[in-house]
Design an enzyme around this catalytic site. Structure first.
Site, mmCIF file in Angstrom:
data_model
loop_
_atom_site.group_PDB
_atom_site.id
_atom_site.type_symbol
_atom_site.label_atom_id
_atom_site.label_comp_id
_atom_site.label_asym_id
_atom_site.label_seq_id
_atom_site.Cartn_x
_atom_site.Cartn_y
_atom_site.Cartn_z
ATOM 1 N N SER A 244 33.146 36.763 39.454
ATOM 2 C CA SER A 244 32.689 37.038 41.282
ATOM 3 C C SER A 244 33.909 37.471 42.100
ATOM 4 O O SER A 244 34.838 38.104 41.051
ATOM 5 C CB SER A 244 32.542 35.634 41.916
ATOM 6 O OG SER A 244 32.199 35.766 43.549
ATOM 7 N N TYR B 152 36.160 27.570 44.460
ATOM 8 C CA TYR B 152 35.369 28.386 43.810
ATOM 9 C C TYR B 152 36.584 29.539 44.077
ATOM 10 O O TYR B 152 36.481 30.812 42.625
ATOM 11 C CB TYR B 152 34.119 28.740 44.775
ATOM 12 C CG TYR B 152 33.326 29.957 44.255
ATOM 13 C CD1 TYR B 152 32.646 29.700 43.614
ATOM 14 C CD2 TYR B 152 34.076 31.196 44.573
ATOM 15 C CE1 TYR B 152 31.548 30.235 43.017
ATOM 16 C CE2 TYR B 152 32.440 31.989 44.427
ATOM 17 C CZ TYR B 152 31.557 31.684 43.981
ATOM 18 O OH TYR B 152 30.920 33.219 42.696
#
Length: 238
Positions: free
Chosen positions: A142, A155
């Site tokens: 990501s 995350y």
């Protein structure tokens, strides 16, 4: 592109395959002639994906596994090899969100699925990928693995880990003819991305990531795209 890797009839194991990026990767690789091991926790959701892959003329197997456990990772690899005859390409697309305000046990679940399960699957897959040059490990990271977000500490930590692990595994495996790449997208139109005033049509689409995965898998063996960052062409924020 000259001398592209021929991935027709290779076996690809795709995690998070029941929806979103994982599902799109299954279908795109099937279109390129790969046989598909589709991994997720829900067998019902996998059936449709597997049937769509088979309609494209390849073999496909639904593999139910809880990747948060070491046993689940081993069972996924074993099932792929047993049902499809081997393993050549590993696509680590399973993942979950982890917010800073969540309890500590939720932080641990995020790190376990996003990073530890990916590492376990990679470790277990390598002996199979070593058997034939032209294999690949493609990890869906990501943009959050390259930038900090105060609301998403676990995350971000997991995705920073994925990027670092991918770069390290490239160095470890490059002489064995195995490509390793981390794909680092911004906002992708999946249920994980939520919020008000977002134009989802302007987000990166799961199919965009799937095309990138196929690009890496087919890339000539004389080189390897180690990292690919992908941004929406236009801002989805209204």
């Amino acid at each position: 592109m000259a001398n592209k890797t021929n991935i027709k009839d290779l076996v690809a194991l795709v995690t998070g395959a029941s929806s979103g990026i994982g599902q799109a990767c299954c279908l795109e690789l099937a279109r390129k002639g790969c046989h598909i091991g589709a991994v997720a926790r829900s067998e019902d959701k996998l059936k449709e994906v597997v049937e769509e892959c088979r309609k494209l003329g390849v073999n496909a197997a639904a593999i139910t596994a809880d990747l948060s456990s070491a046993d689940g990772a081993q069972s996924a690899i074993d099932a792929c090899v047993q049902k499809l005859g081997g393993l050549n390409i590993l696509i680590n697309a399973a993942g979950t969100w982890g917010g800073t305000e969540k309890p500590l046990e939720e932080w641990e679940k995020c790190i376990n699925l996003n990073l530890m399960s990916l590492m376990r699957l990679t470790n277990l897959a390598v002996p199979h990928l070593e058997k034939k040059e032209g294999g690949a490990i493609i990890n869906i990271a990501s943009i959050s693995g390259r930038m900090a977000m105060g609301e998403a500490a676990p995350y971000c930590a997991s995705k920073y880990g994925v990027v670092g692990f991918s770069l390290s595994m490239f160095e470890a495996l490059r002489e064995k003819g195995i490509k390793v790449c981390s794909i680092e997208p911004g906002m992708v139109n999946t249920p994980m991305v939520t919020g008000d005033r977002l134009d989802r049509s302007k987000m990166i689409q799961p199919e965009d990531i799937a095309h990138t995965v196929a690009f890496v898998a087919k890339f000539p063996m004389t080189a390897c795209p180690k990292e690919i960052m992908i941004s929406p062409q236009k801002s989805p924020r209204q």
